[in-house]
Motif scaffolding. Structure first.
Motif, PDB file in Angstrom:
ATOM      1  N   ILE A 117       0.830  -1.216   0.000  1.00 41.07           N
ATOM      2  CA  ILE A 117       0.000   0.000   0.000  1.00 41.07           C
ATOM      3  C   ILE A 117       0.865   1.267   0.000  1.00 41.07           C
ATOM      4  CG2 ILE A 117      -1.922  -1.172   1.150  1.00 41.07           C
ATOM      5  CD1 ILE A 117      -1.111   0.312   3.731  1.00 41.07           C
ATOM      6  N   GLY A 118       2.142   1.119  -0.384  1.00 49.04           N
ATOM      7  CA  GLY A 118       2.988   2.296  -0.567  1.00 49.04           C
ATOM      8  C   GLY A 118       3.791   2.731   0.643  1.00 49.04           C
ATOM      9  N   ILE A 119       3.904   1.869   1.665  1.00 46.17           N
ATOM     10  CA  ILE A 119       4.671   2.202   2.860  1.00 46.17           C
ATOM     11  C   ILE A 119       5.895   1.296   2.922  1.00 46.17           C
ATOM     12  CG2 ILE A 119       4.649   2.347   5.379  1.00 46.17           C
ATOM     13  CD1 ILE A 119       1.616   2.727   5.233  1.00 46.17           C
ATOM     14  N   THR A 120       7.088   1.897   2.982  1.00 47.05           N
ATOM     15  CA  THR A 120       8.340   1.142   2.948  1.00 47.05           C
ATOM     16  C   THR A 120       9.065   1.214   4.282  1.00 47.05           C
ATOM     17  OG1 THR A 120       8.602   1.644   0.587  1.00 47.05           O
ATOM     18  CG2 THR A 120      10.558   0.867   1.771  1.00 47.05           C
ATOM     19  N   TYR A 121       9.513   0.050   4.752  1.00 45.93           N
ATOM     20  CA  TYR A 121      10.316  -0.019   5.973  1.00 45.93           C
ATOM     21  C   TYR A 121      11.773   0.198   5.597  1.00 45.93           C
ATOM     22  CZ  TYR A 121      12.349  -1.872  10.290  1.00 45.93           C
ATOM     23  OH  TYR A 121      13.059  -2.020  11.458  1.00 45.93           O
ATOM     24  N   THR A 122      12.453   1.155   6.263  1.00 45.44           N
ATOM     25  CA  THR A 122      13.844   1.475   5.932  1.00 45.44           C
ATOM     26  C   THR A 122      14.802   0.861   6.951  1.00 45.44           C
ATOM     27  OG1 THR A 122      13.914   3.531   7.224  1.00 45.44           O
ATOM     28  CG2 THR A 122      13.043   3.665   4.980  1.00 45.44           C
ATOM     29  N   SER A 123      16.093   0.915   6.639  1.00 39.65           N
ATOM     30  CA  SER A 123      17.107   0.322   7.507  1.00 39.65           C
ATOM     31  C   SER A 123      17.177   0.997   8.874  1.00 39.65           C
ATOM     32  CB  SER A 123      18.482   0.392   6.827  1.00 39.65           C
ATOM     33  OG  SER A 123      18.821   1.740   6.527  1.00 39.65           O
ATOM     34  N   SER A 124      16.730   2.246   8.972  1.00 35.94           N
ATOM     35  CA  SER A 124      16.742   2.973  10.240  1.00 35.94           C
ATOM     36  C   SER A 124      15.587   2.572  11.144  1.00 35.94           C
ATOM     37  CB  SER A 124      16.676   4.477   9.988  1.00 35.94           C
ATOM     38  OG  SER A 124      15.423   4.839   9.434  1.00 35.94           O
ATOM     39  N   GLY A 125      14.659   1.797  10.596  1.00 33.38           N
ATOM     40  CA  GLY A 125      13.474   1.418  11.358  1.00 33.38           C
ATOM     41  C   GLY A 125      12.298   2.338  11.095  1.00 33.38           C
ATOM     42  N   LYS A 126      12.556   3.430  10.359  1.00 32.97           N
ATOM     43  CA  LYS A 126      11.482   4.366  10.036  1.00 32.97           C
ATOM     44  C   LYS A 126      10.730   3.913   8.785  1.00 32.97           C
ATOM     45  CE  LYS A 126      13.347   8.561  12.137  1.00 32.97           C
ATOM     46  NZ  LYS A 126      13.679   9.993  11.924  1.00 32.97           N
ATOM     47  N   LEU A 127       9.630   4.599   8.512  1.00 30.54           N
ATOM     48  CA  LEU A 127       8.791   4.286   7.356  1.00 30.54           C
ATOM     49  C   LEU A 127       8.799   5.456   6.386  1.00 30.54           C
ATOM     50  CD1 LEU A 127       5.683   2.824   9.249  1.00 30.54           C
ATOM     51  CD2 LEU A 127       7.516   1.526   8.140  1.00 30.54           C
ATOM     52  N   THR A 128       8.710   5.142   5.112  1.00 27.12           N
ATOM     53  CA  THR A 128       8.514   6.173   4.093  1.00 27.12           C
ATOM     54  C   THR A 128       7.197   5.893   3.395  1.00 27.12           C
ATOM     55  OG1 THR A 128       9.740   4.910   2.407  1.00 27.12           O
ATOM     56  CG2 THR A 128      10.988   6.506   3.725  1.00 27.12           C
ATOM     57  N   LEU A 129       6.506   6.960   3.034  1.00 25.86           N
ATOM     58  CA  LEU A 129       5.189   6.818   2.413  1.00 25.86           C
ATOM     59  C   LEU A 129       5.194   7.387   1.002  1.00 25.86           C
ATOM     60  CD1 LEU A 129       2.104   6.300   2.486  1.00 25.86           C
ATOM     61  CD2 LEU A 129       1.857   8.584   3.502  1.00 25.86           C
ATOM     62  N   ASP A 130       4.775   6.569   0.049  1.00 21.79           N
ATOM     63  CA  ASP A 130       4.526   7.045  -1.314  1.00 21.79           C
ATOM     64  C   ASP A 130       3.032   7.329  -1.395  1.00 21.79           C
ATOM     65  OD1 ASP A 130       3.835   7.121  -4.121  1.00 21.79           O
ATOM     66  OD2 ASP A 130       5.802   6.254  -4.545  1.00 21.79           O
ATOM     67  N   GLU A 131       2.678   8.600  -1.321  1.00 21.90           N
ATOM     68  CA  GLU A 131       1.267   8.969  -1.250  1.00 21.90           C
ATOM     69  C   GLU A 131       0.491   8.524  -2.485  1.00 21.90           C
ATOM     70  OE1 GLU A 131       0.454  12.949  -0.128  1.00 21.90           O
ATOM     71  OE2 GLU A 131       1.762  12.912   1.634  1.00 21.90           O
ATOM     72  N   ASP A 132       1.122   8.581  -3.656  1.00 23.91           N
ATOM     73  CA  ASP A 132       0.439   8.158  -4.887  1.00 23.91           C
ATOM     74  C   ASP A 132       0.121   6.666  -4.848  1.00 23.91           C
ATOM     75  OD1 ASP A 132       0.477  10.711  -5.963  1.00 23.91           O
ATOM     76  OD2 ASP A 132       2.407  10.413  -6.956  1.00 23.91           O
ATOM     77  N   ASP A 133       1.087   5.879  -4.329  1.00 27.84           N
ATOM     78  CA  ASP A 133       0.852   4.430  -4.233  1.00 27.84           C
ATOM     79  C   ASP A 133      -0.259   4.125  -3.236  1.00 27.84           C
ATOM     80  OD1 ASP A 133       2.755   3.907  -6.094  1.00 27.84           O
ATOM     81  OD2 ASP A 133       4.281   3.166  -4.687  1.00 27.84           O
ATOM     82  N   LEU A 134      -0.274   4.868  -2.139  1.00 23.66           N
ATOM     83  CA  LEU A 134      -1.331   4.650  -1.146  1.00 23.66           C
ATOM     84  C   LEU A 134      -2.697   5.005  -1.722  1.00 23.66           C
ATOM     85  CD1 LEU A 134      -2.322   3.947   1.679  1.00 23.66           C
ATOM     86  CD2 LEU A 134      -1.743   6.272   2.408  1.00 23.66           C
ATOM     87  N   LYS A 135      -2.749   6.127  -2.433  1.00 29.29           N
ATOM     88  CA  LYS A 135      -4.023   6.560  -3.026  1.00 29.29           C
ATOM     89  C   LYS A 135      -4.534   5.569  -4.072  1.00 29.29           C
ATOM     90  CE  LYS A 135      -3.196  11.512  -2.337  1.00 29.29           C
ATOM     91  NZ  LYS A 135      -2.887  12.811  -2.995  1.00 29.29           N
TER      92      LYS A 135
END
Length: 208
Positions: A117-135
């Motif tokens: 759904i457009g949310i990526t788990y990164t090596s730092s433990g944080k998340l990144t969001l691709d709003e277009d993919d989520l939409k």
């Protein structure tokens, strides 16, 4: 997710509700003036509220306004989760670090479902969001992750509750240490006592 420009509450209004215990903490330019333990406490409380709210949403309603609500809640989840990672990393607490590691590992275990759904788990433990993919994601995929029928958001709420309790202990202990230091500095004889003790430790000949 069906999306449209509607008259539903704004994203900022939504965050204000989740950060109701300290609404200043939702803005990055305000966060620099708040202590890390206090931020972690507020972030954990907000993440718990968001996780619980995501479970209650109606994912079967295909109206565009409902899609907007779901999108805003998912976006708030990502932002608040990342806030908690940052604030907790700045706290000096082994117990908090251990609990945060469990939270990160749990989220990592669900990275495939998040990526769908457009949310990526990164090596730092944080998340990144691709709003277009989520939409553009289907409501079914979002529902499978966040709703009551899914297994993701409930443990997040439980982790957040435990983290909140730990941060309160950290805050209490920090306040106790601060009061102890203040009591020492307020005592006009404290420096004298320390000086005499130091003189005694250095073997001063008081009879000289």
């Amino acid at each position: 997710i069906p999306m449209a420009n509607t008259s539903i509450p704004s994203y900022d209004f939504l965050l204000r509700g989740f950060y109701s215990s300290n609404r200043y903490a939702r803005k990055s330019y305000n966060r620099v003036s708040i202590s890390s333990p206090e931020l972690a406490s507020v972030d954990a409380e907000a993440l718990k509220k968001i996780s619980e709210n995501l479970r209650k949403l109606d994912y079967d309603n295909t109206e565009t306004s409902n899609g907007e609500i779901i999108f805003n809640n998912a976006k708030a989840f990502v932002e608040t989760y990342n806030n908690l990672i940052t604030s907790s990393d700045a706290c000096d607490s082994d117990k908090l670090n251990r609990m945060m590691k469990k939270l990160k590992n749990y989220v990592k275990e669900n990275k495939s479902s998040l990526e769908e759904i457009g949310i990526t788990y990164t090596s730092s433990g944080k998340l990144t969001l691709d709003e277009d993919d989520l939409k553009s994601s289907s409501l079914k995929k979002v529902k499978n992750l966040f709703s009551q029928s899914g297994d993701f958001s409930s443990p997040i709420a439980d982790f957040s509750k435990q983290i909140f309790r730990i941060t309160k202990t950290v805050i209490t202990e920090a306040a106790r240490e601060k009061n102890k230091d203040n009591d020492t500095s307020a005592n006009p004889f404290s420096n004298l006592v320390q000086t005499v003790n130091q003189m005694d430790a250095n073997g001063i000949d008081y009879l000289a």
